[in-house]
Motif scaffolding. Sequence first.
Motif, mmCIF file in Angstrom:
data_model
loop_
_atom_site.group_PDB
_atom_site.id
_atom_site.type_symbol
_atom_site.label_atom_id
_atom_site.label_comp_id
_atom_site.label_asym_id
_atom_site.label_seq_id
_atom_site.Cartn_x
_atom_site.Cartn_y
_atom_site.Cartn_z
ATOM 1 N N GLY A 169 0.828 -1.201 0.000
ATOM 2 C CA GLY A 169 0.000 0.000 0.000
ATOM 3 C C GLY A 169 0.857 1.242 0.000
ATOM 4 N N LEU A 170 0.224 2.385 -0.100
ATOM 5 C CA LEU A 170 0.944 3.649 -0.244
ATOM 6 C C LEU A 170 1.354 4.264 1.086
ATOM 7 N N GLY B 231 5.477 -0.765 1.518
ATOM 8 C CA GLY B 231 4.834 0.535 1.522
ATOM 9 C C GLY B 231 5.777 1.655 1.145
ATOM 10 N N VAL B 232 5.385 2.872 1.487
ATOM 11 C CA VAL B 232 6.128 4.072 1.119
ATOM 12 C C VAL B 232 6.376 4.915 2.363
ATOM 13 N N ALA C 148 2.537 7.983 -10.843
ATOM 14 C CA ALA C 148 1.143 8.132 -10.429
ATOM 15 C C ALA C 148 0.845 7.125 -9.314
ATOM 16 N N PRO C 149 -0.077 7.467 -8.398
ATOM 17 C CA PRO C 149 -0.302 6.583 -7.245
ATOM 18 C C PRO C 149 -0.583 5.133 -7.616
ATOM 19 N N HIS C 150 -1.448 4.892 -8.607
ATOM 20 C CA HIS C 150 -1.755 3.496 -8.931
ATOM 21 C C HIS C 150 -0.555 2.798 -9.555
ATOM 22 N N ASN C 151 0.341 3.543 -10.179
ATOM 23 C CA ASN C 151 1.540 2.925 -10.733
ATOM 24 C C ASN C 151 2.552 2.611 -9.637
ATOM 25 N N LEU D 84 -7.687 9.313 -13.006
ATOM 26 C CA LEU D 84 -8.161 10.626 -12.583
ATOM 27 C C LEU D 84 -7.546 11.050 -11.249
ATOM 28 N N ALA D 85 -7.280 10.078 -10.376
ATOM 29 C CA ALA D 85 -6.709 10.400 -9.065
ATOM 30 C C ALA D 85 -5.279 10.909 -9.152
#
Length: 477
Positions: A253-254, A263-264, A295-298, A360-361
């Motif tokens: 997860g982020l 994670g990050v 990008a977040p999903h990437n 979009l996010a």
Amino acid sequence: MTQNPDWSGLPVVVAGLGLSGISAARVLHGLGATVTVVDGGDGAGLRARAAELEALGVAVRLGDGATLPESTRLIVTSPGWAPDSPLFTAAEQAGVPVWGDVELAWRLRRPHPETGEPAPWLAVTGTNGKTTTVQMLASILTAAGRRTAAVGNVGVSVLDAVLAEEPYDVLAVELSSYQLHWAPSLRPHSAVVLNLAPDHLDWHGSMEAYAADKGRIYQGNQVACVYNLADPATEALVREADVEEGCRAIGFGLGAPAVSNFGVVDGLLVDRAFVEDRAKNAAEIGAVSDINPPAPHNVTNALAAAALARAYGVDAKAVRDGLRAFRPDAHRIAEVAVVGDVAWVDDSKATNTHAAAASLAAYEPVVWIAGGLAKGATFDELVAGAAGRLRGAVLIGQDRELIRAALVRHAPDVPVIEAAAGQTGAEAMAEVVRAAASLARPGDTVLLAPACASMDMFTNYGERGDMFAEAVRRLVN
């Protein structure tokens, strides 16, 4: 049907005369099976393919994909054939097993000359992000010095990979829900379900059946079942899986990772799963800035790929080097141009609402180009989540009214232009780009993330993205 049947003279039916069907027919014929290919279609292209197989001694039956030939002992199906196809109903009544190309490939694996064991599979599925994650994983494995390939729905055919003259050390395998449905014996080294959202429900019959087929990827995992901390449905699939003793659940997860997760932290990618004394220690495996695009999903795709690579034993440096070397395929959040401080981004691959939401996010504010074939999707949740980011929307395609209605309900102040009514191809996209330019302001991103399939206006999502990029370049010039 035994685990390793005697193929000599075995009557096998291959369902479908597409690329995977032709590959399976050739392989089975080479093994000595008596192969019949069936397909319900009967056009010039199919006849040409049939002639090539018939020249090898493979029987082909066009115009009838429903009748089970007498004496059939096995069906090998192409992924797109639905479970309720009449051919499979007849097979069930006759006690004939049905395999997919992935199942066939799994059973045909050969021992590696150095290890004496077949190359392990690191497997990836999910509603969105599969191809990118598998390619990231292959890049990491290559950086670690392993002979590998991205296979399955991307890159090399999975059958070609397992039968390659020069054996692979490890395979990064992209698997669709269709393929998993027909792969009962699959037992990967480690696997991930990236996310779950409604898709292909016409094929599976329900969201529960779709999720169950995705969850098959965890069955028999040896080292790690990797799941998305932001998507509880993926963790539920891990809990339901029957895995080998010692196999671990690894989340990504982020946020800052808990023990056994990825994670990050302060822009760094961190592993707290495959380190000594993980209660106290963590390993830096790269940075968000190493990911293209970040990008977040990437970033979550990269964390999933890293988790599978680390489960396989790859060191932290190879993860970083592999992510730095990776370049995404076209039409995946690809920046086309920046004109007057407006960025134009092609994410034509965002063909469903889940993918469009992730795209979009990543940007704000956005002029959103959306529409096409909705495939039964609804858009309220997508629009409600993105409403605060939208500068405007340009709607296209057959099902544009569904998106307009959602915008009226959840973003009534967002200006909307309906463009290219009744048009297709390059002419349509030129009008779309002009409309988007009229809405954009400096600092905005014009984002092609249609949330729909493309075939009402374009040949495929690739052509849609190419024509978008060309129209933007013409606007620049």
